[in-house]
Design a protein around this motif. Sequence first.
Motif, PDB file in Angstrom:
ATOM      1  N   LEU A   1      -3.550  11.919   6.457  1.00 43.59           N
ATOM      2  CA  LEU A   1      -3.938  10.641   5.858  1.00 43.59           C
ATOM      3  C   LEU A   1      -3.957  10.724   4.341  1.00 43.59           C
ATOM      4  N   LYS A   2      -4.369  11.867   3.813  1.00 42.52           N
ATOM      5  CA  LYS A   2      -4.330  12.041   2.359  1.00 42.52           C
ATOM      6  C   LYS A   2      -2.893  11.971   1.849  1.00 42.52           C
TER       7      LYS A   2
ATOM      8  N   GLN B   1       0.191   6.184  -4.560  1.00 43.21           N
ATOM      9  CA  GLN B   1       0.460   7.048  -5.717  1.00 43.21           C
ATOM     10  C   GLN B   1      -0.814   7.658  -6.296  1.00 43.21           C
ATOM     11  N   GLN B   2      -1.859   7.736  -5.474  1.00 46.47           N
ATOM     12  CA  GLN B   2      -3.085   8.396  -5.945  1.00 46.47           C
ATOM     13  C   GLN B   2      -3.949   8.757  -4.756  1.00 46.47           C
ATOM     14  N   LEU B   3      -4.701   9.827  -4.930  1.00 49.52           N
ATOM     15  CA  LEU B   3      -5.691  10.226  -3.934  1.00 49.52           C
ATOM     16  C   LEU B   3      -7.043   9.635  -4.322  1.00 49.52           C
ATOM     17  N   PRO B   4      -8.045   9.738  -3.457  1.00 48.49           N
ATOM     18  CA  PRO B   4      -9.379   9.337  -3.897  1.00 48.49           C
ATOM     19  C   PRO B   4      -9.741  10.019  -5.217  1.00 48.49           C
TER      20      PRO B   4
ATOM     21  N   GLY C   1     -14.052   8.667   0.157  1.00 44.00           N
ATOM     22  CA  GLY C   1     -13.072   8.038  -0.718  1.00 44.00           C
ATOM     23  C   GLY C   1     -12.527   6.756  -0.118  1.00 44.00           C
ATOM     24  N   LEU C   2     -12.266   6.784   1.193  1.00 45.96           N
ATOM     25  CA  LEU C   2     -11.745   5.595   1.855  1.00 45.96           C
ATOM     26  C   LEU C   2     -12.769   4.479   1.838  1.00 45.96           C
TER      27      LEU C   2
ATOM     28  N   LEU D   1      -4.296  -1.106   5.463  1.00 42.54           N
ATOM     29  CA  LEU D   1      -2.869  -1.365   5.612  1.00 42.54           C
ATOM     30  C   LEU D   1      -2.024  -0.124   5.334  1.00 42.54           C
ATOM     31  N   LEU D   2      -2.658   0.965   4.930  1.00 40.04           N
ATOM     32  CA  LEU D   2      -1.889   2.127   4.496  1.00 40.04           C
ATOM     33  C   LEU D   2      -0.957   2.645   5.595  1.00 40.04           C
ATOM     34  N   LEU D   3      -1.381   2.560   6.867  1.00 41.83           N
ATOM     35  CA  LEU D   3      -0.514   3.031   7.937  1.00 41.83           C
ATOM     36  C   LEU D   3       0.706   2.137   8.108  1.00 41.83           C
TER      37      LEU D   3
END
Length: 435
Positions: free
Chosen positions: A46-47, A55-58, A68-69, A82-84
């Motif tokens: 997922l990360k 284009q960025q992590l938590p 972070g999520l 919606l990331l999936l």
Amino acid sequence: MAKESFDKEIQFLRLLVLTSGAYNRQQFAKRLGISVNTFDKTIRRLKEIVQATYQQLPEEQGKEFSEGLRYNYYDSADPMLLLLFRAKSLKESESERLSLLLGALGTQSLTALELLDCCTNAMAAHLPLPDEKTIRKDLKYLEEVGVIRKIGGARPYRYAIRGELVQELTEDELLDLYDFVDVMAGTQIPSVQGYLLRDGLKKQLMRSHAEKHAVEPFLYKYHYHSRILDEAHLFSILDAIRKHRKVRFLYFSPKAEKSYASQNTNPLFERKTQGKLEQTLPLKVVYDHQYGRWYLLSYGREGIRKYRMEGITQFEEAEEADPVWFAERQQELLEKLRYSWLIDTGAPVTVRAKFYNPGDGPNFIKERVLLQGQWGQIVDEDDEAFIYEITVNGTTEIKPWLRSFGSSCEVLEPIRLRREMIAEWKEIRAYYESV
């Protein structure tokens, strides 16, 4: 990213958001039905998706992904779940190929063989080179989803990008379209495809005048997390209904202790899951606005069946049903739902309720009853109150709506429902008695 893995990520994100970080790793893995090692691998996956998509992590690399999520989700008006869907659930080689195909078609129309040469020359060294059959399969997929089109009537066919939507509109027209899609995606269902279209339009607008379009004119907030995640199976089910096809899936009821199970590909390691294998004929999809839930109504060996969409995993289409038989089953369902407040197919009962008008000012009680009361009617009215009457299948589904009016609603009939409401209000009152 395989289809089974996509199911796992969906259930993982749903549980992650709903528990709000209350579970530790062991508890989370047990509730989901996976090992702690699989939990850690899913977090890493997922990360990677977040990094590739946003284009960025938590903010802090060391921060738990769940935190972070949660914070990114509630700090932003954009639905992060919606990331999936943005990741498209594609393997790396598929994603690379489709990007190269679209890039090559961006300036000119090409044949399948010319596109094969483009991919072969530009493919990353560590990825396998495609063959002609793979390229034609990719082109068929892109044509089906409306991204490209064939031009010319004779073979070999040439393919071109379908960019009329953004190429033939002025900037003001494009901005009006973006605002419309933004409003509809934020207020209507289903909404995932609307959000994806909005993202594409926004990128087109940002290419011309980035600063001008950087500020969002409207902001909406998603309150039902499952509503987005359940749309992963929604269009597959609707497609099966259109084709009159039966479907198979592994189902986990809301009361099940686990919500996911991996596919058993090795017979030496088969294990009993708490999910139930189902084969059924989908007839209708219903959305519950009050709780933000999707339901599948279908026909199986036991007759009419109802499934919560959030419990469906490992979905696949099966054989086609006879169209005449399908139409008969669909008509049978419609008859059973004639007096259903939502999806209840029980025996019809007449409900009578007295609604008390507010004091001075607009009668918002009556306005809401007329707006939400479906086919019910006001049968009696005076200056102080009005009586609303409706015939529904059972009282389970209408009860929360009646209860939401508080002291402005008094149930008159049936007497059983009246007694249930009295008992519930007494229980609520007891919670607020002084200690």
